[in-house]
Design a protein around this motif. Structure first.
Motif, short mmCIF file in Angstrom:
data_model
loop_
_atom_site.label_atom_id
_atom_site.label_comp_id
_atom_site.label_asym_id
_atom_site.label_seq_id
_atom_site.Cartn_x
_atom_site.Cartn_y
_atom_site.Cartn_z
N VAL A 23 13.53 -41.86 5.73
CA VAL A 23 13.57 -40.68 6.59
C VAL A 23 12.62 -40.93 7.75
O VAL A 23 11.49 -41.37 7.56
CB VAL A 23 13.16 -39.42 5.81
CG1 VAL A 23 13.11 -38.21 6.72
CG2 VAL A 23 14.12 -39.18 4.66
N TYR A 24 13.09 -40.62 8.96
CA TYR A 24 12.31 -40.84 10.18
C TYR A 24 12.26 -39.56 11.00
O TYR A 24 13.14 -38.71 10.90
CB TYR A 24 12.94 -41.96 11.02
CG TYR A 24 12.97 -43.26 10.29
CD1 TYR A 24 11.86 -44.10 10.28
CD2 TYR A 24 14.10 -43.66 9.59
CE1 TYR A 24 11.87 -45.30 9.59
CE2 TYR A 24 14.13 -44.84 8.90
CZ TYR A 24 13.01 -45.66 8.91
OH TYR A 24 13.02 -46.84 8.22
N THR A 25 11.24 -39.46 11.82
CA THR A 25 11.12 -38.33 12.72
C THR A 25 10.88 -38.83 14.14
O THR A 25 10.39 -39.94 14.35
CB THR A 25 9.94 -37.41 12.33
OG1 THR A 25 8.74 -38.17 12.37
CG2 THR A 25 10.14 -36.81 10.97
N GLY A 26 11.23 -38.00 15.09
CA GLY A 26 11.00 -38.31 16.49
C GLY A 26 10.97 -37.01 17.28
O GLY A 26 11.24 -35.93 16.75
N TYR A 27 10.63 -37.13 18.55
CA TYR A 27 10.50 -35.95 19.41
C TYR A 27 11.23 -36.19 20.71
O TYR A 27 11.30 -37.31 21.21
CB TYR A 27 9.03 -35.66 19.71
CG TYR A 27 8.25 -35.39 18.46
CD1 TYR A 27 8.19 -34.11 17.92
CD2 TYR A 27 7.60 -36.42 17.79
CE1 TYR A 27 7.49 -33.86 16.76
CE2 TYR A 27 6.90 -36.17 16.62
CZ TYR A 27 6.86 -34.89 16.12
OH TYR A 27 6.18 -34.66 14.96
N ILE A 28 11.76 -35.11 21.26
CA ILE A 28 12.47 -35.18 22.53
C ILE A 28 11.95 -34.05 23.42
O ILE A 28 12.05 -32.88 23.06
CB ILE A 28 13.99 -35.03 22.34
CG1 ILE A 28 14.50 -36.07 21.36
CG2 ILE A 28 14.71 -35.13 23.69
CD1 ILE A 28 15.89 -35.79 20.83
N ASP A 29 11.38 -34.41 24.55
CA ASP A 29 10.97 -33.42 25.55
C ASP A 29 12.08 -33.34 26.58
O ASP A 29 12.65 -34.37 26.97
CB ASP A 29 9.67 -33.85 26.23
CG ASP A 29 8.46 -33.67 25.33
OD1 ASP A 29 8.56 -32.92 24.33
OD2 ASP A 29 7.42 -34.29 25.63
#
Length: 156
Positions: A23-29
């Motif tokens: 499981v991975y996480t990331g962010y998008i602005d």
């Protein structure tokens, strides 16, 4: 009997090896530009096809909800709008938002510690729609520590 035990053990080991996932996480602005209304719904998808189908529905005035591959979003920040919603003040040229995303894969691109995933965006302003620049998606990295960036411009 011995062969049956070995076969069952081999099948169990193979099943466990195949079923491992990470499981991975990331962010998008992001930034919504040149919207004409006061409230813009921003949707995020895991496939271009689902995004394009939702865009066709939104252009016809239908609801965008119910698409099976809307991405797993675990947080959103804007100015207090609903999940995926960005309230754009009248006369404002643009408004920022941020999504936190989570994805699961059994075949990470760079081993256990690092993966990338592509997301597709749709912004709906009444029956007007806009996608990320180029409509090619936004690549999110789980390792970089920096959020991906997206601009959704209604003037294009």
């Amino acid at each position: 009997m011995k062969h049956i035990r070995r076969s069952v053990l081999a099948l169990l080991v193979a099943a466990l090896a195949v079923s491992c996932s990470y499981v991975y996480t990331g962010y998008i602005d992001g930034m919504v530009l040149n919207a004409s209304g006061e409230h813009v719904e921003v949707y995020i998808f895991e496939s271009r096809e689902a995004r394009d189908a939702a865009m066709a529905d939104a252009s016809d005035g239908k609801s965008v909800s119910g698409y099976y591959d809307r991405a797993s979003v675990y947080s959103v920040e804007s100015n207090g709008g609903n999940l995926g919603g960005v309230t754009v003040p009248s006369g404002s040229a643009g408004w920022p938002f941020s999504f936190g995303v989570i994805w699961e894969t059994s075949n990470p691109e760079y081993g256990e510690d690092y993966d990338r995933n592509t997301y597709y965006f749709l912004a709906v302003d009444g029956t007007h729609t806009a996608t990320e620049q180029g409509a090619e998606g936004v690549r999110v990295s789980s390792y970089s520590g920096h959020p991906a960036s997206v601009v959704i411009d209604f003037s294009e």
